[in-house]
Design a protein around this motif. Sequence first.
Motif, PDB file in Angstrom:
ATOM      1  N   TYR A 229       0.903  -1.238   0.130  1.00  0.00           N
ATOM      2  CA  TYR A 229       0.039   0.000  -0.074  1.00  0.00           C
ATOM      3  C   TYR A 229       0.735   1.275   0.027  1.00  0.00           C
ATOM      4  N   LYS A 230       2.025   1.330   0.880  1.00  0.00           N
ATOM      5  CA  LYS A 230       2.594   2.442   0.879  1.00  0.00           C
ATOM      6  C   LYS A 230       3.618   2.738  -0.127  1.00  0.00           C
ATOM      7  N   THR A 231       3.966   1.840  -0.969  1.00  0.00           N
ATOM      8  CA  THR A 231       5.229   1.912  -1.933  1.00  0.00           C
ATOM      9  C   THR A 231       4.675   1.362  -3.466  1.00  0.00           C
ATOM     10  N   SER A 232       4.034   0.171  -3.461  1.00  0.00           N
ATOM     11  CA  SER A 232       3.824  -0.430  -4.686  1.00  0.00           C
ATOM     12  C   SER A 232       2.962   0.351  -5.808  1.00  0.00           C
ATOM     13  N   TYR A 233       1.770   0.837  -5.084  1.00  0.00           N
ATOM     14  CA  TYR A 233       0.479   1.246  -5.688  1.00  0.00           C
ATOM     15  C   TYR A 233       1.112   2.690  -6.497  1.00  0.00           C
ATOM     16  N   TYR A 234       1.939   3.618  -6.057  1.00  0.00           N
ATOM     17  CA  TYR A 234       2.194   4.850  -6.578  1.00  0.00           C
ATOM     18  C   TYR A 234       3.533   4.643  -7.238  1.00  0.00           C
ATOM     19  N   THR A 235       4.326   4.105  -6.648  1.00  0.00           N
ATOM     20  CA  THR A 235       5.666   4.050  -7.214  1.00  0.00           C
ATOM     21  C   THR A 235       6.048   3.086  -8.541  1.00  0.00           C
TER      22      THR A 235
END
Length: 383
Positions: A229-235
């Motif tokens: 949630y913190k990294t994969s979605y927007y990175t």
Amino acid sequence: MNNLKFIRLLKRTRVFCDHDKYSGVLKQMALRSTSTVSSQKMKEKEVFHDALPGIVDNLMMSPKLSKLPEVADWVKKVLDHNLTGGKHSRGLMTMFAYEMLEKPELITEENLKLSRVLGWCLEMLQGYFCAVDDIMDGSTTRRGMPCWYRMPNVGMGALNDCILMSSCITETLETYFLKSPQFVELVRLFHEAIVFTSMGQHIDYTMAHRAQADYSLFTMDRYDTIVQYKTSYYTFRLPVLLGLSLVKHVDQKMYADVDDISFKLGKLFQMQDDYIDCYGDEAITGKAGTDIQEGKCTWLAVTALEHCNESQRKLFEKYYASKDIEEVAIIKTLYNGLQIPNLYKQKENELHENIVHRVRQLPSETAPTFFFKLIDQLYKRNR
């Protein structure tokens, strides 16, 4: 035909898709073409960076911001600081996603321009998340400069500046896409990424601010949830989907592949960030590590707890999340005693091979080349 073009041709015809890291003739040609490839990368970044001034100028003239010129001037300062420096990897990834996933004969100059606009919208989102994260973590530097909230005449006004940065994304989307069929989907994608990333940030923050003696939730499953949630979605997921939004014909099966590979890349990326936070050189990274001091649920902390004996666990529980320099050093000494750097390198190699294997299974002729480009940029980036 020059070497670089020949390599691209081989990639297009899937010769490169086994990804043997430039084996055989490709290795020799890649070595001879190093300066050409480096020059190409610089040109790609230059083209991307050249798009920003026009985007910012359009923002300043937007119907909303132009009503209050003093606010527009301040927004420009906010963007200048928070979009300066860094690799701009997410924005470039958006541009590459369109260029490499669209069929060559269908690529248009207009869509190339729009891919750069979307890339800068994503960099605004990155600036927004970083500025908020720095406040939450009490960080001092970002990209070799003081964090935005620590700049003169900013302080906690940075909270409102973060909202302004987020608003700039929507304003830019309206300027360039309002009348296009992609507009609603683009707004949805950015909104979804903000929601998911904020959910991940919440878990990340609350894990670091629980009852400090309780580390029962420091599990790999919990860590994987934070990363997704913190990294994969927007990175990774967001830049790929933004690029695909401009592609004329997309196989619907591609979206499931994007999700799966993006989450795997996100795990590798976040593990590397965790390692860099602890073992990186601030002079090189431009950011002072704070994960131990903040008590973050990192890959290093979770792995250490998995390998601790009873006395080592007590040491961890006593000194982890301390801001005292000597006690932080005790945790780092504990990590070294548990062989965390070696375990990390083993896990990094394992994840890398797993992702390469997954990408090889993609049916498309162009998608493997694109994802291998991302993998090559990530692998061992901290060494």
